[in-house]
Design a protein around this motif. Structure first.
Motif, PDB file in Angstrom:
ATOM      1  N   CYS A  65      -1.840  11.031  -7.727  1.00 31.50           N
ATOM      2  CA  CYS A  65      -1.299   9.681  -7.571  1.00 31.50           C
ATOM      3  C   CYS A  65      -0.374   9.629  -6.362  1.00 31.50           C
ATOM      4  O   CYS A  65       0.361  10.588  -6.093  1.00 31.50           O
ATOM      5  CB  CYS A  65      -0.517   9.275  -8.816  1.00 31.50           C
ATOM      6  N   ASP A 121       0.222   1.914 -17.468  1.00 35.46           N
ATOM      7  CA  ASP A 121      -0.616   1.118 -16.566  1.00 35.46           C
ATOM      8  C   ASP A 121      -0.265  -0.362 -16.710  1.00 35.46           C
ATOM      9  O   ASP A 121       0.605  -0.725 -17.490  1.00 35.46           O
ATOM     10  CB  ASP A 121      -2.103   1.385 -16.818  1.00 35.46           C
ATOM     11  N   TRP A 131      -8.607   5.296 -13.588  1.00 35.42           N
ATOM     12  CA  TRP A 131      -9.572   5.222 -12.491  1.00 35.42           C
ATOM     13  C   TRP A 131      -8.839   5.101 -11.165  1.00 35.42           C
ATOM     14  O   TRP A 131      -7.780   4.477 -11.088  1.00 35.42           O
ATOM     15  CB  TRP A 131     -10.502   4.027 -12.686  1.00 35.42           C
ATOM     16  N   PRO A 132      -9.385   5.705 -10.103  1.00 41.20           N
ATOM     17  CA  PRO A 132      -8.776   5.548  -8.781  1.00 41.20           C
ATOM     18  C   PRO A 132      -8.564   4.072  -8.452  1.00 41.20           C
ATOM     19  O   PRO A 132      -9.403   3.232  -8.760  1.00 41.20           O
ATOM     20  CB  PRO A 132      -9.800   6.203  -7.847  1.00 41.20           C
ATOM     21  N   GLY A 133      -7.401   3.784  -7.889  1.00 37.80           N
ATOM     22  CA  GLY A 133      -7.030   2.411  -7.560  1.00 37.80           C
ATOM     23  C   GLY A 133      -6.153   1.759  -8.619  1.00 37.80           C
ATOM     24  O   GLY A 133      -5.581   0.701  -8.372  1.00 37.80           O
ATOM     25  N   THR A 134      -6.029   2.393  -9.790  1.00 37.27           N
ATOM     26  CA  THR A 134      -5.196   1.842 -10.858  1.00 37.27           C
ATOM     27  C   THR A 134      -3.719   1.985 -10.510  1.00 37.27           C
ATOM     28  O   THR A 134      -3.275   3.056 -10.108  1.00 37.27           O
ATOM     29  CB  THR A 134      -5.463   2.584 -12.190  1.00 37.27           C
ATOM     30  N   VAL A 135      -2.959   0.911 -10.659  1.00 34.44           N
ATOM     31  CA  VAL A 135      -1.512   0.955 -10.449  1.00 34.44           C
ATOM     32  C   VAL A 135      -0.867   1.449 -11.738  1.00 34.44           C
ATOM     33  O   VAL A 135      -1.196   0.973 -12.821  1.00 34.44           O
ATOM     34  CB  VAL A 135      -0.963  -0.432 -10.065  1.00 34.44           C
ATOM     35  N   ALA A 195      -4.979   8.002  -6.908  1.00 37.56           N
ATOM     36  CA  ALA A 195      -5.739   8.241  -5.679  1.00 37.56           C
ATOM     37  C   ALA A 195      -7.069   8.934  -5.968  1.00 37.56           C
ATOM     38  O   ALA A 195      -8.071   8.658  -5.317  1.00 37.56           O
ATOM     39  CB  ALA A 195      -4.917   9.084  -4.709  1.00 37.56           C
ATOM     40  N   TRP A 196      -7.079   9.853  -6.934  1.00 39.09           N
ATOM     41  CA  TRP A 196      -8.299  10.569  -7.280  1.00 39.09           C
ATOM     42  C   TRP A 196      -8.245  11.045  -8.728  1.00 39.09           C
ATOM     43  O   TRP A 196      -7.187  11.116  -9.329  1.00 39.09           O
ATOM     44  CB  TRP A 196      -8.566  11.741  -6.337  1.00 39.09           C
ATOM     45  N   VAL A 212      -0.133   4.687  -7.384  1.00 43.06           N
ATOM     46  CA  VAL A 212      -1.530   4.304  -7.545  1.00 43.06           C
ATOM     47  C   VAL A 212      -2.344   5.585  -7.698  1.00 43.06           C
ATOM     48  O   VAL A 212      -2.067   6.595  -7.046  1.00 43.06           O
ATOM     49  CB  VAL A 212      -2.026   3.441  -6.364  1.00 43.06           C
ATOM     50  N   ASP A 264       0.838  -1.191   0.000  1.00 47.09           N
ATOM     51  CA  ASP A 264       0.000   0.000   0.000  1.00 47.09           C
ATOM     52  C   ASP A 264       0.873   1.242   0.000  1.00 47.09           C
ATOM     53  O   ASP A 264       1.938   1.263   0.627  1.00 47.09           O
ATOM     54  CB  ASP A 264      -0.900   0.024   1.237  1.00 47.09           C
TER      55      ASP A 264
END
Length: 113
Positions: free
Chosen positions: A93, A37, A64-68, A84-85, A82, A3
């Protein structure tokens, strides 16, 4: 991926739009970079600010939020982050590992050339 590291509330330095507190001091920068990505799609972005814990960027590519993602700045190895928003074409990020202060200073100096 671990995380993303976030600073404790005591180290937050300002308030973001929408009432969210910033986690680290940010420097305004303007530099072109690339983002990739997991699907291997590589596209150009404009990094608009930077902190030890993350960055803000603009691109017409949809994330999209959560995309690495992996950020590639000129002359540096890719940095894992990642999303974040998202706000239309603007993205925030968080780095998987905070930047070393010397690397942060180097990137800020590059942006001022």
């Amino acid at each position: 991926m671990t995380d993303p590291a976030y600073d404790s509330p005591e180290t937050r330095t300002g308030e973001e739009p929408g009432g969210e507190l910033r986690r680290a001091l940010r420097k305004s920068v303007r530099m072109r970079a690339h983002l990739r990505d997991r699907g291997q799609t590589r596209f150009e972005i404009e990094v608009t600010d930077l902190s030890l814990s993350g960055f803000r960027a603009e691109t017409s590519f949809t994330l999209w939020p959560g995309t690495v993602v992996w950020l590639t700045l000129p002359g540096l190895a890719a940095l894992e982050a990642v999303v974040a928003w998202r706000d239309r074409f603007k993205y925030g990020c968080a780095f998987a590992k905070p930047l070393h202060p010397a690397v942060f200073d180097h990137i800020v100096a590059l942006s001022q050339r």
